[in-house]
Design a protein around this motif. Structure first.
Motif, PDB file in Angstrom:
ATOM      1  N   PHE A   1       5.219   1.892 -12.044  1.00  0.00           N
ATOM      2  CA  PHE A   1       5.929   0.959 -11.162  1.00  0.00           C
ATOM      3  C   PHE A   1       5.368   0.970  -9.739  1.00  0.00           C
ATOM      4  CE2 PHE A   1       9.942   1.857 -13.857  1.00  0.00           C
ATOM      5  CZ  PHE A   1       9.491   1.008 -14.855  1.00  0.00           C
ATOM      6  N   HIS A   2       4.478   1.902  -9.446  1.00  0.00           N
ATOM      7  CA  HIS A   2       3.887   2.009  -8.126  1.00  0.00           C
ATOM      8  C   HIS A   2       2.524   1.319  -8.056  1.00  0.00           C
ATOM      9  CE1 HIS A   2       6.852   5.293  -7.859  1.00  0.00           C
ATOM     10  NE2 HIS A   2       6.921   4.901  -6.605  1.00  0.00           N
ATOM     11  N   ALA A   3       2.275   0.379  -8.953  1.00  0.00           N
ATOM     12  CA  ALA A   3       0.989  -0.326  -8.959  1.00  0.00           C
ATOM     13  C   ALA A   3       0.710  -0.928  -7.591  1.00  0.00           C
ATOM     14  CB  ALA A   3       1.010  -1.435 -10.020  1.00  0.00           C
TER      15      ALA A   3
ATOM     16  N   TYR B   1       8.157  -1.911  -5.829  1.00  0.00           N
ATOM     17  CA  TYR B   1       9.078  -1.278  -4.890  1.00  0.00           C
ATOM     18  C   TYR B   1       9.020  -1.912  -3.504  1.00  0.00           C
ATOM     19  CZ  TYR B   1      10.006   2.260  -8.398  1.00  0.00           C
ATOM     20  OH  TYR B   1      10.387   2.895  -9.548  1.00  0.00           O
ATOM     21  N   ALA B   2       7.867  -2.416  -3.089  1.00  0.00           N
ATOM     22  CA  ALA B   2       7.773  -3.090  -1.791  1.00  0.00           C
ATOM     23  C   ALA B   2       8.754  -4.260  -1.762  1.00  0.00           C
ATOM     24  CB  ALA B   2       6.349  -3.573  -1.523  1.00  0.00           C
ATOM     25  N   TYR B   3       8.750  -5.048  -2.813  1.00  0.00           N
ATOM     26  CA  TYR B   3       9.652  -6.201  -2.879  1.00  0.00           C
ATOM     27  C   TYR B   3      11.113  -5.762  -2.930  1.00  0.00           C
ATOM     28  CZ  TYR B   3      12.107 -10.302  -4.498  1.00  0.00           C
ATOM     29  OH  TYR B   3      13.015 -11.331  -4.605  1.00  0.00           O
TER      30      TYR B   3
ATOM     31  N   ALA C   1       4.821   6.482   5.771  1.00  0.00           N
ATOM     32  CA  ALA C   1       4.120   6.622   4.490  1.00  0.00           C
ATOM     33  C   ALA C   1       4.234   8.034   3.914  1.00  0.00           C
ATOM     34  CB  ALA C   1       2.655   6.231   4.645  1.00  0.00           C
ATOM     35  N   LEU C   2       4.127   9.048   4.751  1.00  0.00           N
ATOM     36  CA  LEU C   2       4.238  10.421   4.244  1.00  0.00           C
ATOM     37  C   LEU C   2       5.634  10.718   3.713  1.00  0.00           C
ATOM     38  CD1 LEU C   2       2.119  12.440   6.823  1.00  0.00           C
ATOM     39  CD2 LEU C   2       1.510  11.804   4.481  1.00  0.00           C
ATOM     40  N   ASP C   3       6.652  10.131   4.333  1.00  0.00           N
ATOM     41  CA  ASP C   3       8.020  10.296   3.835  1.00  0.00           C
ATOM     42  C   ASP C   3       8.164   9.675   2.443  1.00  0.00           C
ATOM     43  OD1 ASP C   3       8.793  11.565   6.191  1.00  0.00           O
ATOM     44  OD2 ASP C   3       9.422   9.688   7.130  1.00  0.00           O
ATOM     45  N   VAL C   4       7.502   8.550   2.234  1.00  0.00           N
ATOM     46  CA  VAL C   4       7.550   7.871   0.934  1.00  0.00           C
ATOM     47  C   VAL C   4       6.871   8.728  -0.128  1.00  0.00           C
ATOM     48  CG1 VAL C   4       6.750   5.844  -0.358  1.00  0.00           C
ATOM     49  CG2 VAL C   4       7.729   5.561   1.932  1.00  0.00           C
ATOM     50  N   ILE C   5       5.717   9.279   0.194  1.00  0.00           N
ATOM     51  CA  ILE C   5       5.002  10.139  -0.758  1.00  0.00           C
ATOM     52  C   ILE C   5       5.847  11.357  -1.106  1.00  0.00           C
ATOM     53  CG2 ILE C   5       2.994  11.646  -1.043  1.00  0.00           C
ATOM     54  CD1 ILE C   5       1.466   9.574   0.736  1.00  0.00           C
ATOM     55  N   HIS C   6       6.461  11.956  -0.110  1.00  0.00           N
ATOM     56  CA  HIS C   6       7.322  13.124  -0.344  1.00  0.00           C
ATOM     57  C   HIS C   6       8.510  12.742  -1.229  1.00  0.00           C
ATOM     58  CE1 HIS C   6      10.493  16.079   0.547  1.00  0.00           C
ATOM     59  NE2 HIS C   6       9.479  16.921   0.492  1.00  0.00           N
TER      60      HIS C   6
ATOM     61  N   ASP D   1       0.821  -1.214   0.000  1.00  0.00           N
ATOM     62  CA  ASP D   1       0.000   0.000   0.000  1.00  0.00           C
ATOM     63  C   ASP D   1       0.853   1.261   0.000  1.00  0.00           C
ATOM     64  OD1 ASP D   1      -2.320  -1.511   0.043  1.00  0.00           O
ATOM     65  OD2 ASP D   1      -2.676  -1.224   2.193  1.00  0.00           O
ATOM     66  N   VAL D   2       2.011   1.203   0.633  1.00  0.00           N
ATOM     67  CA  VAL D   2       2.885   2.369   0.727  1.00  0.00           C
ATOM     68  C   VAL D   2       3.785   2.510  -0.501  1.00  0.00           C
ATOM     69  CG1 VAL D   2       4.795   3.406   2.027  1.00  0.00           C
ATOM     70  CG2 VAL D   2       2.839   2.438   3.235  1.00  0.00           C
ATOM     71  N   PHE D   3       4.452   1.422  -0.897  1.00  0.00           N
ATOM     72  CA  PHE D   3       5.437   1.489  -1.976  1.00  0.00           C
ATOM     73  C   PHE D   3       4.915   1.062  -3.347  1.00  0.00           C
ATOM     74  CE2 PHE D   3       8.547   0.744   1.606  1.00  0.00           C
ATOM     75  CZ  PHE D   3       9.178   1.959   1.510  1.00  0.00           C
ATOM     76  N   GLY D   4       3.883   0.247  -3.389  1.00  0.00           N
ATOM     77  CA  GLY D   4       3.492  -0.413  -4.629  1.00  0.00           C
ATOM     78  C   GLY D   4       4.163  -1.775  -4.665  1.00  0.00           C
TER      79      GLY D   4
END
Length: 125
Positions: free
Chosen positions: A118-120, A61-63, A99-104, A55-58
């Motif tokens: 890539f953020h699917a 990128y999560a993997y 999560a907010l750091d990731v969005i930023h 949910d945070v990375f897609g």
């Protein structure tokens, strides 16, 4: 500011590749900062919910980020686990804490949205 649609294909491919690498580095830095923040004595097993990480990375990128930060996917595929040495407990990490750091990071590293696909799976992808 340039528009991704106006880039020549070769330029777009090169920029996408570099942006992808930069995003992985930025995301790994964010996750490792969280790991360091939760490092305890005596050592504990660090656990992240796999679906929350997506949910945070897609999915992609999560993997990649979890593996870069030395997390292993549990046998039930529901948790990412990081263990170093003998452990005496378990610490749950919560993705909403960063999560907010990731969005930023996503907005600052990829302002053109070159790696958007890539953020699917990411809630704010």
């Amino acid at each position: 500011m340039a528009n991704a649609a106006t880039l020549l294909p070769a330029v777009r491919a090169e920029m996408t590749s570099q942006t992808d690498s930069d995003l992985i580095e930025a995301y790994a830095h964010i996750l490792m900062r969280e790991v360091r923040h939760h490092t305890t004595q005596p050592p504990s097993r660090l656990v992240l919910d796999a679906s929350d990480l997506v949910d945070v990375f897609g999915k992609r990128y999560a993997y990649l980020v979890a593996r870069r930060c030395k997390f292993e996917l549990s046998s039930d595929l529901k948790r990412w686990v990081r263990t170093s040495g003998p452990v005496e407990g378990e610490t749950q990490l919560f993705c909403e804490d960063f999560a907010l750091d990731v969005i930023h990071a996503r907005r600052s590293v990829d302002p053109l949205g070159l790696c958007r696909e890539f953020h699917a799976g990411a809630e704010n992808g």
